[in-house]
Design an enzyme around this catalytic site. Structure first.
Site, PDB file in Angstrom:
ATOM      1  N   ASN A   7     -31.509 -23.395  11.446  1.00 11.93           N
ATOM      2  CA  ASN A   7     -31.374 -22.225  10.572  1.00 11.93           C
ATOM      3  C   ASN A   7     -32.674 -21.420  10.728  1.00 11.93           C
ATOM      4  O   ASN A   7     -33.693 -21.761  10.144  1.00 11.93           O
ATOM      5  CB  ASN A   7     -31.175 -22.708   9.128  1.00 11.93           C
ATOM      6  CG  ASN A   7     -31.004 -21.559   8.153  1.00 11.93           C
ATOM      7  OD1 ASN A   7     -31.132 -20.383   8.514  1.00 11.93           O
ATOM      8  ND2 ASN A   7     -30.719 -21.888   6.908  1.00 11.93           N
ATOM      9  N   ARG A  91     -26.991 -21.487  12.153  1.00 10.44           N
ATOM     10  CA  ARG A  91     -26.482 -20.696  11.042  1.00 10.44           C
ATOM     11  C   ARG A  91     -26.759 -19.230  11.351  1.00 10.44           C
ATOM     12  O   ARG A  91     -27.895 -18.865  11.677  1.00 10.44           O
ATOM     13  CB  ARG A  91     -27.208 -21.089   9.764  1.00 10.44           C
ATOM     14  CG  ARG A  91     -26.793 -20.203   8.618  1.00 10.44           C
ATOM     15  CD  ARG A  91     -27.670 -20.404   7.413  1.00 10.44           C
ATOM     16  NE  ARG A  91     -27.232 -19.468   6.381  1.00 10.44           N
ATOM     17  CZ  ARG A  91     -28.040 -18.946   5.491  1.00 10.44           C
ATOM     18  NH1 ARG A  91     -29.328 -19.261   5.488  1.00 10.44           N
ATOM     19  NH2 ARG A  91     -27.588 -18.113   4.586  1.00 10.44           N
ATOM     20  N   HIS A 180     -22.561 -17.051   1.840  1.00 13.24           N
ATOM     21  CA  HIS A 180     -22.433 -18.462   1.432  1.00 13.24           C
ATOM     22  C   HIS A 180     -21.053 -19.038   1.788  1.00 13.24           C
ATOM     23  O   HIS A 180     -20.589 -19.996   1.157  1.00 13.24           O
ATOM     24  CB  HIS A 180     -22.607 -18.634  -0.100  1.00 13.24           C
ATOM     25  CG  HIS A 180     -23.934 -18.219  -0.639  1.00 13.24           C
ATOM     26  ND1 HIS A 180     -24.056 -17.495  -1.802  1.00 13.24           N
ATOM     27  CD2 HIS A 180     -25.193 -18.412  -0.187  1.00 13.24           C
ATOM     28  CE1 HIS A 180     -25.325 -17.265  -2.060  1.00 13.24           C
ATOM     29  NE2 HIS A 180     -26.038 -17.820  -1.080  1.00 13.24           N
ATOM     30  N   ARG A 241     -32.875 -11.011  -7.393  1.00  9.25           N
ATOM     31  CA  ARG A 241     -31.974  -9.891  -7.075  1.00  9.25           C
ATOM     32  C   ARG A 241     -31.214  -9.438  -8.314  1.00  9.25           C
ATOM     33  O   ARG A 241     -30.802 -10.277  -9.122  1.00  9.25           O
ATOM     34  CB  ARG A 241     -30.963 -10.313  -5.998  1.00  9.25           C
ATOM     35  CG  ARG A 241     -31.593 -10.475  -4.634  1.00  9.25           C
ATOM     36  CD  ARG A 241     -30.579 -10.972  -3.625  1.00  9.25           C
ATOM     37  NE  ARG A 241     -31.104 -12.128  -2.931  1.00  9.25           N
ATOM     38  CZ  ARG A 241     -30.387 -12.990  -2.237  1.00  9.25           C
ATOM     39  NH1 ARG A 241     -29.087 -12.841  -2.127  1.00  9.25           N
ATOM     40  NH2 ARG A 241     -30.952 -14.008  -1.639  1.00  9.25           N
ATOM     41  N   GLU A 385     -24.404 -27.279   3.622  1.00  7.91           N
ATOM     42  CA  GLU A 385     -24.090 -26.294   4.657  1.00  7.91           C
ATOM     43  C   GLU A 385     -24.418 -26.808   6.057  1.00  7.91           C
ATOM     44  O   GLU A 385     -23.720 -26.505   7.015  1.00  7.91           O
ATOM     45  CB  GLU A 385     -24.846 -24.989   4.358  1.00  7.91           C
ATOM     46  CG  GLU A 385     -24.255 -24.278   3.140  1.00  7.91           C
ATOM     47  CD  GLU A 385     -25.180 -23.275   2.489  1.00  7.91           C
ATOM     48  OE1 GLU A 385     -26.156 -23.715   1.838  1.00  7.91           O
ATOM     49  OE2 GLU A 385     -24.949 -22.062   2.623  1.00  7.91           O
TER      50      GLU A 385
END
Ligand code: AMP
Length: 401
Positions: A7, A91, A180, A241, A385
């Protein structure tokens, strides 16, 4: 088959080495501060002591060389030779409309990832650096790309289009993509298995709430709506965020404060959310602690976070005309007893009934937290993941073998 999962970020690179015969992790780690004077490599071989090294790593090719060196190291290594790694899975954040599933890397796939740089300017170029660095260090080893957006490509037009002039979509592909996806797909499948059912027979709402956070409505195994949009800024209130807001706020504040596009982007992505409202932290642990100590701003931040999450859950009940399962996952979802309790407390009209003692159990296992009488199953499913990336890589490489 041994598979290396990578990743890559712009200045970091996370890795996990899997033995797919039993899906065990042989080693994992992180290279941070790539391109800066003192890069830090943290290598965690399973069953051996962790290793932390500080050195100068100026780009991703050197970072991967360093990782391969540690994986095969006489003392800290877990394999005898790089040749044992039969495939590498990456990823990739944005697959745009090109990728509805994971893909074997070839020149066509690379060119499409490059075409998507505009849509994910921080993430896709980093993934490409990871792919190129792998090619340089492990020529001929097959690589697979797994996209955060792919699972959401089943959304219908009415969910993914924004009500703005069609030309903006036609010219620039401005639409909802979500994120996601690997996590939402994984936890929905594990939830169905846990219940002994098929995802085809279930209406599932998955809440992936960690540093970034998103909710997905999954009907008959397919994502039909998700809270993140063109970028991961839309939707829930997150650590730093903002999530949803009136779009007119952007030009209004830019005008009033004389902000540039980059500055307003930074305000909404890095200086908003829990951090902005609490004035304390973006970390739910510190917010909860502040709330328990009577800090009014932390309490407000928590309440807004929970309220906005609950509104999304309720709206997805409406999109599916019901819900059978609600899943909590990721850092906050897996660990915050109080957040789960507050959300469920306000969903009793749906027939949700939380079992408070089950909710308080801390475990890394999939578990039910709703009572036997609850009309909706509420589950905590730890996400993974990297395992999804390793499995997809294994499947795709085997299918081409
Ligand atoms: P992730 O992005 O999935 O790694 O989630 C990271 C976030 O999970 C952290 O920023 C915390 O806000 C949250 N988190 C981790 N542990 C806990 C905990 N015990 N209670 C509440 N939040 C937690």
């Amino acid at each position: 088959m041994k598979i290396l999962v990578i990743n890559a970020g712009s200045s970091s690179l996370k890795y996990q080495l899997y033995d797919m015969t039993n899906e065990s992790v042989l080693a994992k780690g992180l290279v941070e501060r790539i391109g800066m004077d003192s890069s830090i490599v943290t290598h965690k071989p399973t069953g051996l002591p962790d290793v932390v090294e500080v050195s100068e790593i100026l780009e991703h090719t050197t970072a991967i060389r360093k990782v391969l060196g540690l994986l095969t190291h006489a003392e800290h290594g877990v394999i005898a030779s790089i040749d044992e790694i039969q495939a590498v899975g990456h990823r990739v954040v944005h697959g745009g409309e090109y990728f509805k599933e994971s893909a074997l890397v070839d020149s066509n796939v690379k060119s499409k990832i490059r075409q998507l740089f505009d849509l994910a300017p921080l993430h896709n170029p980093a993934s490409m650096m990871g792919i190129k660095a792998t090619e340089a260090n492990m020529p001929g080893v097959p690589q697979v790309v797994v996209f955060d957006t792919a699972f959401h490509q089943t959304m219908p037009e009415k969910a993914y289009l924004y009500p703005i002039p069609r030309v903006i979509y036609n010219k620039y592909k401005v639409r909802r993509y979500g994120a996601h996806g690997t996590s939402h797909e994984y936890v929905s499948k594990v939830a169905a298995e846990f219940l002994g059912k098929s995802t085809k027979d279930l209406k599932i709402i998955t809440c992936h709430i960690g540093n970034g956070a998103s909710v997905t409505a999954i009907h008959e195994g397919c994502s039909i709506d998700t809270s993140m949009g063109l970028t991961p800024l839309e939707g829930l209130m997150m650590g730093t965020r903002s999530g949803d807001l009136d779009p007119a706020i952007v030009p209004y504040v830019m005008n009033k404060e004389d902000l540039t596009v980059n500055e307003v982007n930074s305000m909404l992505n890095k200086h908003s959310g829990l951090l902005a409202i609490s004035g304390v932290s973006s970390d739910m642990r510190e917010i909860t602690e502040g709330m328990q100590n009577g800090d009014a701003n932390s309490t407000l931040a928590f309440e807004m976070y929970e309220y906005r999450l609950r509104k999304y859950i309720a709206s997805y009940v409406a999109t599916m005309n019901g819900v059978d399962v609600i899943v909590f996952t990721a850092g906050v979802g897996e660990n915050s007893v109080v957040l789960r309790e507050k959300v469920c407390e306000n969903l009793t009209y749906l027939g949700v009934e939380l079992d408070k003692s089950l909710n308080e159990i801390r475990s890394g296992e999939s578990r039910r937290i709703s009572s036997a009488n609850s009309k909706v199953e509420v589950l905590v499913i730890p996400t993974n993941e990297e395992l999804v990336i390793a499995r997809d890589t294994n499947r795709i490489v085997q299918s081409f073998a």
